[in-house]
Motif scaffolding. Structure first.
Motif, PDB file in Angstrom:
ATOM      1  N   ALA A   8       0.811  -1.217   0.000  1.00  0.00           N
ATOM      2  CA  ALA A   8       0.000   0.000   0.000  1.00  0.00           C
ATOM      3  C   ALA A   8       0.838   1.258   0.000  1.00  0.00           C
ATOM      4  O   ALA A   8       0.319   2.340  -0.094  1.00  0.00           O
ATOM      5  CB  ALA A   8      -0.923   0.008   1.216  1.00  0.00           C
ATOM      6  N   SER A 446     -12.843  -4.408  -9.330  1.00  0.00           N
ATOM      7  CA  SER A 446     -12.117  -5.631  -9.662  1.00  0.00           C
ATOM      8  C   SER A 446     -12.468  -6.011 -11.093  1.00  0.00           C
ATOM      9  O   SER A 446     -13.654  -6.105 -11.454  1.00  0.00           O
ATOM     10  CB  SER A 446     -12.506  -6.758  -8.705  1.00  0.00           C
ATOM     11  OG  SER A 446     -11.823  -7.951  -9.039  1.00  0.00           O
ATOM     12  N   LEU A 453     -13.841  -1.944  -5.243  1.00  0.00           N
ATOM     13  CA  LEU A 453     -12.766  -2.268  -4.305  1.00  0.00           C
ATOM     14  C   LEU A 453     -12.724  -1.187  -3.226  1.00  0.00           C
ATOM     15  O   LEU A 453     -12.484  -0.007  -3.515  1.00  0.00           O
ATOM     16  CB  LEU A 453     -11.424  -2.348  -5.031  1.00  0.00           C
ATOM     17  CG  LEU A 453     -11.280  -3.522  -6.011  1.00  0.00           C
ATOM     18  CD1 LEU A 453      -9.915  -3.488  -6.695  1.00  0.00           C
ATOM     19  CD2 LEU A 453     -11.481  -4.856  -5.294  1.00  0.00           C
ATOM     20  N   ASN A 455     -11.306   0.639   0.164  1.00  0.00           N
ATOM     21  CA  ASN A 455     -10.017   0.913   0.820  1.00  0.00           C
ATOM     22  C   ASN A 455      -8.812   0.630  -0.070  1.00  0.00           C
ATOM     23  O   ASN A 455      -7.719   0.349   0.419  1.00  0.00           O
ATOM     24  CB  ASN A 455      -9.881   0.142   2.135  1.00  0.00           C
ATOM     25  CG  ASN A 455     -10.783   0.695   3.214  1.00  0.00           C
ATOM     26  OD1 ASN A 455     -11.035   1.897   3.255  1.00  0.00           O
ATOM     27  ND2 ASN A 455     -11.297  -0.181   4.070  1.00  0.00           N
ATOM     28  N   ALA A 456      -9.018   0.686  -1.386  1.00  0.00           N
ATOM     29  CA  ALA A 456      -7.862   0.677  -2.285  1.00  0.00           C
ATOM     30  C   ALA A 456      -7.128   2.003  -2.125  1.00  0.00           C
ATOM     31  O   ALA A 456      -7.734   3.042  -1.842  1.00  0.00           O
ATOM     32  CB  ALA A 456      -8.316   0.483  -3.726  1.00  0.00           C
ATOM     33  N   TRP A 457      -5.810   1.969  -2.300  1.00  0.00           N
ATOM     34  CA  TRP A 457      -5.005   3.185  -2.167  1.00  0.00           C
ATOM     35  C   TRP A 457      -4.816   3.825  -3.537  1.00  0.00           C
ATOM     36  O   TRP A 457      -4.439   3.153  -4.499  1.00  0.00           O
ATOM     37  CB  TRP A 457      -3.638   2.861  -1.566  1.00  0.00           C
ATOM     38  CG  TRP A 457      -3.697   2.554  -0.102  1.00  0.00           C
ATOM     39  CD1 TRP A 457      -3.898   1.347   0.475  1.00  0.00           C
ATOM     40  CD2 TRP A 457      -3.550   3.489   0.964  1.00  0.00           C
ATOM     41  NE1 TRP A 457      -3.893   1.450   1.845  1.00  0.00           N
ATOM     42  CE2 TRP A 457      -3.674   2.766   2.179  1.00  0.00           C
ATOM     43  CE3 TRP A 457      -3.328   4.861   1.032  1.00  0.00           C
ATOM     44  CZ2 TRP A 457      -3.587   3.362   3.424  1.00  0.00           C
ATOM     45  CZ3 TRP A 457      -3.234   5.463   2.275  1.00  0.00           C
ATOM     46  CH2 TRP A 457      -3.365   4.716   3.455  1.00  0.00           C
ATOM     47  N   ASN A 472      -8.052   6.907   0.012  1.00  0.00           N
ATOM     48  CA  ASN A 472      -8.621   5.561  -0.089  1.00  0.00           C
ATOM     49  C   ASN A 472      -9.980   5.615  -0.768  1.00  0.00           C
ATOM     50  O   ASN A 472     -10.693   6.624  -0.686  1.00  0.00           O
ATOM     51  CB  ASN A 472      -8.798   4.935   1.298  1.00  0.00           C
ATOM     52  CG  ASN A 472      -7.480   4.655   1.975  1.00  0.00           C
ATOM     53  OD1 ASN A 472      -7.047   5.413   2.825  1.00  0.00           O
ATOM     54  ND2 ASN A 472      -6.847   3.558   1.600  1.00  0.00           N
ATOM     55  N   GLU A 495      -4.241  -2.180  -4.524  1.00  0.00           N
ATOM     56  CA  GLU A 495      -5.080  -2.923  -3.584  1.00  0.00           C
ATOM     57  C   GLU A 495      -4.374  -4.241  -3.328  1.00  0.00           C
ATOM     58  O   GLU A 495      -3.835  -4.862  -4.256  1.00  0.00           O
ATOM     59  CB  GLU A 495      -6.473  -3.144  -4.172  1.00  0.00           C
ATOM     60  CG  GLU A 495      -7.545  -3.493  -3.142  1.00  0.00           C
ATOM     61  CD  GLU A 495      -7.535  -4.972  -2.768  1.00  0.00           C
ATOM     62  OE1 GLU A 495      -7.929  -5.308  -1.639  1.00  0.00           O
ATOM     63  OE2 GLU A 495      -7.135  -5.794  -3.618  1.00  0.00           O
TER      64      GLU A 495
END
Length: 597
Positions: A8, A446, A453, A455-457, A472, A495
């Motif tokens: 991350a 996805s 998705l 809390n993907a960075w 996020n 992610e």
């Protein structure tokens, strides 16, 4: 797990190319600006050092210059924005060191005078200290005539035996302080007869803030008298004049008049009274220079020479002072300065912004002055010469602007709209409505399922690949990044279980050069939507690390994964059960290395 945290983080930037021609120009601008700042700072440090050595209270103009220097340092390094940190590191380090020096000077000025320097005018007059049977004695005489100086106070300060008191010279000019114990003492005169006071031995002591311990130490022994602590004092000269308004002829009160020696060293200052008159006394015979300092009028060197802080005192007309007399007629007729005023607000809410920095520049781009907005968002910059100026407004969390509504990221201040100032007039309405910047927004899903998705960075980089910020995704996979200034940006999405991507649809494993992605053009005061990512679900490697001797699981073992070219892809560690997992991998062959300790 550690692998997820690692993946991350901001992607590494590849090795830097040599500085471009444009970067070189910007670095030259920074170096030139810092050179000017260092020259001004060195001069201010020298003036403050001299003030402390002679114990003369520094004038307000010193504090103003310290504030201006701090603002100028910030201005000088603005062209570094957007440059790779390796290119910007050296000038930024120099700027930080200059800032530390400027802050140190400001702190010295803010704390002046120190309590330890002050002289208590109500010290007791005593003939016997009552601490022993030692004594100090001497004679006070007029240096020119040899006549005794009678009924004059002499301060005796003995810090290590706890004594501080005054003796008085008698009708023959003789003084004595009895009752001293063994120790070290310092002695000075405190006359009101027009002489120049001294610390023993022959050390000038010009005002009541003179440090006693700057004098020559005198050893005193209990049971004996230390004689010959004599003073031959010079009759003081001085300067007197009147400060008036050039337009009306009226006297001007509250103006600081500063005096300098023949080499331009600062000596002290006084403030004009209600009648505009000032007197600078207690000067030895010699050559001097004088200048004014005022918030409402344009500063001048005597005689009638306009002056900002950067002018040299010795550019003025020399003033001759003779022993025992005042040099009269050192008058100043001052012009009222012009001013610039306005209000700074939040563009979205219309509410006033307090503590916004407002800096004023001349036509050459030199920072002349700066101030901060009040609680109602208003500001006024005073004491300006007639001419054209440029105004820059900044506030934390907002895009910096040049007047009038010109977004400015490391820009040349003279590219703004010029502001005309007239002598004695206020140029009002120089307002700014600051924006928090533009946004880059999109969704992350996805690729296999189309599911959002969470809390993907998402990472934002500038056109040179410098990391700016991250955020996020929310529960529906949406994100928005603030791009404070218009320009070109790059975005990376990560992610833990998916393959990292550069926009648009460029795999980024294990790290990549952000500038290899598709550029995203951001305009001022707008949102750039649709910067979407459909991340491929990555493969994973799982395993367990055990002790070969007994088969027990090993915790905290570092596991490094390499691709088939030998490039490190990921590093993780084993848990309490000896297991590890590396996710988000592209299809291919990998090697894993376990290292314990």
């Amino acid at each position: 797990m550690c692998a997820a945290v690692l993946l991350a983080g901001p992607p590494a930037v590849l090795a830097d190319a040599p500085a471009s021609a444009q970067q070189a120009v910007r670095l030259d601008r920074v170096a030139s600006g810092l050179d000017q700042v260092e020259q001004r700072l060195a001069r201010l440090e020298a003036d403050v050092d001299r003030s402390e050595r002679i114990d003369a209270s520094p004038p307000p103009v010193f504090a103003r210059e310290a504030r201006r220097i701090l603002a100028s340092i910030d201005d000088a390094i603005r062209p570094l924005r957007g440059l790779n940190w390796r290119v910007a590191d050296a000038p930024l380090d120099r700027a930080l060191k200059l800032r530390d020096r400027a802050l140190a000077v400001k702190q010295r000025l803010d704390s002046w005078p120190a309590v330890s320097q002050q002289v208590d005018e109500d010290l007791p007059v005593v003939t016997d200290a009552g601490l022993g049977t030692g004594a100090i004695s001497g004679d006070l005489t007029d240096e020119a005539t040899g006549d005794p100086i009678i009924f004059t106070r002499v301060r005796v300060y003995c810090p290590n035996i706890g004594f501080d008191g005054l003796a008085i010279s008698d009708a023959t000019g003789h003084y004595v302080m009895n009752g001293l114990g063994t120790g070290t003492c310092y002695v000075r005169t405190m006359n009101k007869l027009g002489y120049l006071d001294e610390l023993w031995d022959d050390i000038p002591c010009p005002d009541s803030y003179c440090r006693m311990t700057n004098g020559t130490p005198i050893a005193v022994t209990d049971g004996s008298e230390t004689t010959g602590i004599d003073f031959a004092l010079e009759k003081a000269g001085g300067i007197r004049g009147t400060v008036t308004d050039v337009a009306t002829g009226d006297p001007v009160s509250g103006v600081d008049v500063m005096v300098y020696n023949d080499s331009g060293g600062y000596l002290g200052s006084v403030t004009t009274g209600q009648d505009g008159v000032y007197v600078i006394d207690r000067l030895p015979a010699g050559t001097y220079y004088a200048r004014t300092s005022s918030d409402d009028y344009l500063d001048e060197l005597w005689d009638d020479i306009l002056c900002n802080f950067s002018c040299s005192p010795t550019d003025g007309t020399p003033i001759t002072v003779s022993s025992g007399s005042l040099t009269e007629g050192i008058d100043f007729a001052l012009q009222r300065g012009g001013s610039i005023s306005g209000t700074v607000t939040d563009e979205d809410t219309g509410l006033p912004l307090s503590s916004a920095n407002v800096s004023v520049y001349d036509a050459s781009g030199r920072n002349l002055d700066s101030t901060y907005t009040a609680h109602d968002g208003t500001y006024t910059v005073t004491d300006l010469f007639a001419g054209q100026y440029f105004v820059r407004i900044s506030h934390y969390g907002y895009a910096t602007e040049l007047y009038d509504d010109i977004i400015c990221s490391g820009c040349d201040p003279t590219t703004g709209t010029p502001v005309a100032v007239t002598t004695g007039g206020d140029t009002s309405g120089i307002d700014a409505a600051l924006s928090k910047g533009s946004t880059v927004s999109g969704h992350v899903t996805s690729a296999g399922s189309g599911a959002p998705l969470v809390n993907a960075w998402i990472y934002l980089y500038d056109a040179s690949g410098n990391y700016l910020s991250n955020t996020n995704t929310d529960p529906v996979g949406a994100y928005a990044l603030t791009a404070r200034y218009p320009g070109t940006y790059h975005v990376v999405a990560k992610e833990a279980s998916h393959v990292n991507e550069l926009y648009d649809d460029i795999p980024c494993q294990p790290s990549c050069d952000p500038t290899a992605g598709d550029p995203i053009v951001v305009n001022a005061h707008s949102d750039t939507p649709g910067i979407d990512f459909a991340l491929d679900l990555g493969g994973s490697i799982r395993g367990t690390v055990t002790d070969a001797a007994n088969g027990a699981p090993l915790q905290y073992v570092e596991v490094t994964v390499y691709d088939d070219s030998g490039t490190q892809v990921a590093v993780t560690g084993t848990g309490s059960d000896g297991t590890y997992t590396v996710q988000g991998l592209l299809a291919g062959n990998y090697f894993a290395v376990a290292t314990d300790g």
